[in-house]
Design a protein around this motif. Structure first.
Motif, short mmCIF file in Angstrom:
data_model
loop_
_atom_site.label_atom_id
_atom_site.label_comp_id
_atom_site.label_asym_id
_atom_site.label_seq_id
_atom_site.Cartn_x
_atom_site.Cartn_y
_atom_site.Cartn_z
N ASN A 111 0.82 -1.21 0.00
CA ASN A 111 0.00 0.00 0.00
C ASN A 111 0.85 1.26 0.00
N ILE A 152 -11.58 -5.50 4.17
CA ILE A 152 -11.65 -4.06 4.05
C ILE A 152 -13.11 -3.65 4.06
N SER A 154 -16.47 -1.74 3.31
CA SER A 154 -16.94 -1.08 2.10
C SER A 154 -18.29 -0.44 2.38
N SER A 240 -6.91 -1.79 -3.21
CA SER A 240 -5.64 -1.19 -2.80
C SER A 240 -5.38 0.09 -3.60
N ARG A 243 -7.75 2.81 -2.36
CA ARG A 243 -7.33 3.31 -1.06
C ARG A 243 -6.11 4.22 -1.20
N GLN A 247 -6.33 8.08 -0.12
CA GLN A 247 -5.46 8.53 0.95
C GLN A 247 -4.54 9.65 0.48
#
Length: 258
Positions: A111, A152, A154, A240, A243, A247
């Motif tokens: 990540n 994860i 959702s 991934s 995200r 981020q």
């Protein structure tokens, strides 16, 4: 008697009698719900366990939901039971140490590399991420597989409240929020749309079939003509990437805040 009325009568009988016979009928009535929940979970059983074990774990959640369900609250049992079934499966998997500390570190490394590539190059490519991680293709694919098996949250996850279940997407907006918060929410939505557009067509297909059409990974594999394992890998890569994109956008927005 229609199915809804029959269910209501069954729950009323159980609330009044708490009989074992009535409880068994309720369990049989909702066993298919366990298969639905487990089929939608992006997890791979660890060595020594199989799909049937996951179903048996889900029964614990179903039994807990049956004991705690209150028909008078006005929401459906399915809505009440789904997060408890999912939670029971995950709890048992954690006891089996299905996702080791080393595995988590590999996913975190992946990540971070994706975030750096996205920040420096503006988009993701497998060879760029491998170069950033300093690993070969085999190690990179292993990290992708681990990421696809991680859990994860959702938008179809639910928050358990005293008066029932509320979807996370329903909690994102608040009528009491101010103009700045509303603008930021609109910005979040725009960023999500932009992030989705950066995914490959196959990744967008998998997310659409999984989250909007409600298909299980095995069913998506049949639609796309690939294995369930490959679908899981595509799903993990897509999440991934999303995200990392979101981020990165959040970090840039935080810098601009006064």
């Amino acid at each position: 008697m229609c199915p809804e009325a029959a269910d209501a009568a069954l729950w009323k009988e159980y609330a009044e009698t708490r009989s074992e016979g009535c409880r068994e009928r309720i369990v049989k009535r909702y066993l298919p719900l366990i298969k639905y929940v487990v089929g939608r979970m992006v997890v791979t059983p660890p060595s020594g366990l199989d799909y049937e074990d996951l179903l048996s774990f889900g029964i614990f959640g179903l039994l807990d939901a049956i004991e705690r369900f209150d028909l008078s609250k006005g929401f459906s049992f399915q809505t009440f039971a789904v997060p408890r079934i999912r939670g029971a499966v995950l709890d048992e998997l954690r006891k089996c140490d299905w996702f080791s500390r080393t595995g988590r570190e590999k996913v975190q490394r992946l990540n971070r590399a994706m975030e750096r590539v996205l920040r420096d190059r503006g988009r993701l490519r497998d060879d760029w991420v491998m170069q950033e991680m300093g690993v070969d293709e085999r190690t990179y694919l292993e990290a992708q597989e681990l990421a696809s098996r991680s859990y994860i949250a959702s938008l179809d996850e639910v928050s358990v409240l005293e008066d029932g279940e509320v979807a996370i997407e329903d909690t994102l907006a608040d009528d009491r929020e101010g103009a700045q918060e509303r603008l930021e929410f609109e910005g979040d939505r725009e960023q999500l749309v932009a992030a989705m557009k950066q995914l490959t067509e196959r990744e967008q297909q998998v997310l659409s079939l999984y989250y909007y059409e409600g298909l299980a990974l095995k069913e998506i594999g049949r639609v796309l003509g690939v294995t369930e394992s490959r679908v899981s890998q595509i799903h993990g890569h897509a999440l991934s990437a999303l995200r990392a994109t979101l981020q990165g956008a959040e970090s840039r927005r935080a810098v601009r805040r006064p």
